[in-house]
Design a protein around this motif. Structure first.
Motif, PDB file in Angstrom:
ATOM      1  N   ALA A  46      12.752  -9.132   8.196  1.00  0.00           N
ATOM      2  CA  ALA A  46      13.542  -7.901   8.100  1.00  0.00           C
ATOM      3  C   ALA A  46      12.613  -6.732   7.817  1.00  0.00           C
ATOM      4  N   GLY A  47      12.831  -5.626   8.497  1.00  0.00           N
ATOM      5  CA  GLY A  47      12.049  -4.418   8.261  1.00  0.00           C
ATOM      6  C   GLY A  47      10.741  -4.335   9.016  1.00  0.00           C
ATOM      7  N   ALA A  48      10.385  -5.374   9.777  1.00  0.00           N
ATOM      8  CA  ALA A  48       9.122  -5.347  10.521  1.00  0.00           C
ATOM      9  C   ALA A  48       9.197  -4.305  11.634  1.00  0.00           C
ATOM     10  N   SER A  49       8.137  -3.524  11.775  1.00  0.00           N
ATOM     11  CA  SER A  49       8.111  -2.491  12.811  1.00  0.00           C
ATOM     12  C   SER A  49       7.231  -2.882  13.995  1.00  0.00           C
ATOM     13  N   ALA A  50       6.316  -3.838  13.780  1.00  0.00           N
ATOM     14  CA  ALA A  50       5.426  -4.267  14.864  1.00  0.00           C
ATOM     15  C   ALA A  50       4.921  -5.678  14.596  1.00  0.00           C
ATOM     16  N   ARG A  51       4.582  -6.375  15.687  1.00  0.00           N
ATOM     17  CA  ARG A  51       3.905  -7.672  15.568  1.00  0.00           C
ATOM     18  C   ARG A  51       2.462  -7.412  15.943  1.00  0.00           C
ATOM     19  N   CYS A  52       1.568  -7.720  15.036  1.00  0.00           N
ATOM     20  CA  CYS A  52       0.137  -7.512  15.269  1.00  0.00           C
ATOM     21  C   CYS A  52      -0.413  -8.608  16.176  1.00  0.00           C
ATOM     22  N   ARG A  53      -1.566  -8.352  16.780  1.00  0.00           N
ATOM     23  CA  ARG A  53      -2.173  -9.324  17.702  1.00  0.00           C
ATOM     24  C   ARG A  53      -2.600 -10.607  17.012  1.00  0.00           C
ATOM     25  N   ASP A  54      -2.806 -10.579  15.677  1.00  0.00           N
ATOM     26  CA  ASP A  54      -3.183 -11.808  14.968  1.00  0.00           C
ATOM     27  C   ASP A  54      -1.972 -12.620  14.520  1.00  0.00           C
ATOM     28  N   GLY A  55      -0.756 -12.171  14.913  1.00  0.00           N
ATOM     29  CA  GLY A  55       0.464 -12.898  14.578  1.00  0.00           C
ATOM     30  C   GLY A  55       1.158 -12.433  13.312  1.00  0.00           C
ATOM     31  N   SER A  56       0.560 -11.502  12.586  1.00  0.00           N
ATOM     32  CA  SER A  56       1.211 -10.971  11.384  1.00  0.00           C
ATOM     33  C   SER A  56       2.189  -9.864  11.794  1.00  0.00           C
ATOM     34  N   TYR A  57       3.066  -9.513  10.877  1.00  0.00           N
ATOM     35  CA  TYR A  57       4.052  -8.465  11.117  1.00  0.00           C
ATOM     36  C   TYR A  57       3.757  -7.273  10.232  1.00  0.00           C
ATOM     37  N   SER A  58       3.821  -6.072  10.814  1.00  0.00           N
ATOM     38  CA  SER A  58       3.581  -4.838  10.077  1.00  0.00           C
ATOM     39  C   SER A  58       4.917  -4.202   9.701  1.00  0.00           C
ATOM     40  N   PHE A  59       4.936  -3.536   8.574  1.00  0.00           N
ATOM     41  CA  PHE A  59       6.129  -2.845   8.087  1.00  0.00           C
ATOM     42  C   PHE A  59       5.875  -1.340   8.032  1.00  0.00           C
ATOM     43  N   TYR A  89       0.856  -1.187   0.000  1.00  0.00           N
ATOM     44  CA  TYR A  89       0.000   0.000   0.000  1.00  0.00           C
ATOM     45  C   TYR A  89       0.891   1.235   0.000  1.00  0.00           C
ATOM     46  N   LEU A  90       0.316   2.398  -0.328  1.00  0.00           N
ATOM     47  CA  LEU A  90       1.036   3.667  -0.258  1.00  0.00           C
ATOM     48  C   LEU A  90       0.682   4.327   1.067  1.00  0.00           C
ATOM     49  N   ASN A  91       1.714   4.681   1.854  1.00  0.00           N
ATOM     50  CA  ASN A  91       1.445   5.334   3.132  1.00  0.00           C
ATOM     51  C   ASN A  91       1.213   6.830   2.908  1.00  0.00           C
ATOM     52  N   LYS A  92       1.050   7.577   3.999  1.00  0.00           N
ATOM     53  CA  LYS A  92       0.735   9.004   3.870  1.00  0.00           C
ATOM     54  C   LYS A  92       1.879   9.810   3.257  1.00  0.00           C
ATOM     55  N   ASP A  93       3.096   9.254   3.244  1.00  0.00           N
ATOM     56  CA  ASP A  93       4.241   9.910   2.605  1.00  0.00           C
ATOM     57  C   ASP A  93       4.416   9.472   1.156  1.00  0.00           C
ATOM     58  N   LYS A  94       3.432   8.719   0.651  1.00  0.00           N
ATOM     59  CA  LYS A  94       3.452   8.201  -0.727  1.00  0.00           C
ATOM     60  C   LYS A  94       4.574   7.193  -0.949  1.00  0.00           C
ATOM     61  N   GLN A  95       4.975   6.508   0.126  1.00  0.00           N
ATOM     62  CA  GLN A  95       5.978   5.447   0.035  1.00  0.00           C
ATOM     63  C   GLN A  95       5.256   4.107  -0.040  1.00  0.00           C
ATOM     64  N   GLU A  96       5.754   3.212  -0.891  1.00  0.00           N
ATOM     65  CA  GLU A  96       5.173   1.881  -0.977  1.00  0.00           C
ATOM     66  C   GLU A  96       5.656   1.058   0.224  1.00  0.00           C
ATOM     67  N   VAL A  97       4.695   0.481   0.947  1.00  0.00           N
ATOM     68  CA  VAL A  97       4.986  -0.281   2.162  1.00  0.00           C
ATOM     69  C   VAL A  97       4.321  -1.647   2.037  1.00  0.00           C
ATOM     70  N   HIS A  98       5.016  -2.683   2.479  1.00  0.00           N
ATOM     71  CA  HIS A  98       4.445  -4.036   2.462  1.00  0.00           C
ATOM     72  C   HIS A  98       3.303  -4.099   3.464  1.00  0.00           C
ATOM     73  N   SER A  99       2.186  -4.663   3.061  1.00  0.00           N
ATOM     74  CA  SER A  99       1.053  -4.846   3.977  1.00  0.00           C
ATOM     75  C   SER A  99       1.408  -5.888   5.034  1.00  0.00           C
ATOM     76  N   PRO A 100       0.732  -5.850   6.194  1.00  0.00           N
ATOM     77  CA  PRO A 100       1.017  -6.844   7.227  1.00  0.00           C
ATOM     78  C   PRO A 100       0.908  -8.267   6.685  1.00  0.00           C
ATOM     79  N   SER A 101       1.825  -9.111   7.114  1.00  0.00           N
ATOM     80  CA  SER A 101       1.868 -10.493   6.648  1.00  0.00           C
ATOM     81  C   SER A 101       2.477 -11.377   7.726  1.00  0.00           C
ATOM     82  N   LYS A 102       2.092 -12.637   7.718  1.00  0.00           N
ATOM     83  CA  LYS A 102       2.717 -13.610   8.609  1.00  0.00           C
ATOM     84  C   LYS A 102       3.992 -14.132   7.964  1.00  0.00           C
ATOM     85  N   SER A 103       4.936 -14.515   8.794  1.00  0.00           N
ATOM     86  CA  SER A 103       6.215 -15.044   8.340  1.00  0.00           C
ATOM     87  C   SER A 103       6.107 -16.552   8.145  1.00  0.00           C
TER      88      SER A 103
END
Length: 115
Positions: free
Chosen positions: A83-96, A62-76
């Motif tokens: 690499a590059g994950a900024s948070a672990r979501c409660r459903d077990g996926s990782y956010s970038f 998706y495009l974030n508010k800075d118009k940068q392409e970011v990987h959508s949350p995904s499970k590993s």
């Protein structure tokens, strides 16, 4: 790129000691402050680490508010933190996500911040 703008510096720094102002000036010069007679701005550039697509279960972006392409949350696939994950979501996926607001929305919210 993040941009921080400070207007009305003289008014803002009234009452601050001259030595502290010199220190602030030297620090901002080292950071690359661009100044004119009305305002000063500081640009901070950050490099986002890209995840290894082969280790992720989904491949949406998706495009974030800075118009940068970011990987959508995904499970590993491996179960390791990608690499590059900024948070672990409660459903077990990782956010970038590069911003806190909206991180892990539709994934139960943020379980743990990684960065």
């Amino acid at each position: 790129m993040k941009s921080i703008t400070m207007a009305g510096i003289k008014r803002t720094w009234a009452g601050v000691s001259r030595g502290l102002l010199v220190g602030i000036f030297l620090a901002t010069a080292a950071l690359g402050v661009h100044a004119d007679d009305k305002q000063a701005s500081v640009e901070v550039r950050t490099q986002q680490v890209q995840p290894n697509e082969a280790d992720l279960q989904t491949h949406k972006h998706y495009l974030n508010k800075d118009k940068q392409e970011v990987h959508s949350p995904s499970k590993s696939k491996s179960g390791e933190v990608p690499a590059g994950a900024s948070a672990r979501c409660r459903d077990g996926s990782y956010s970038f996500s590069t911003h806190h607001r909206g991180t892990c929305s539709h994934h139960g919210g943020v379980g743990t911040w990684l960065q």
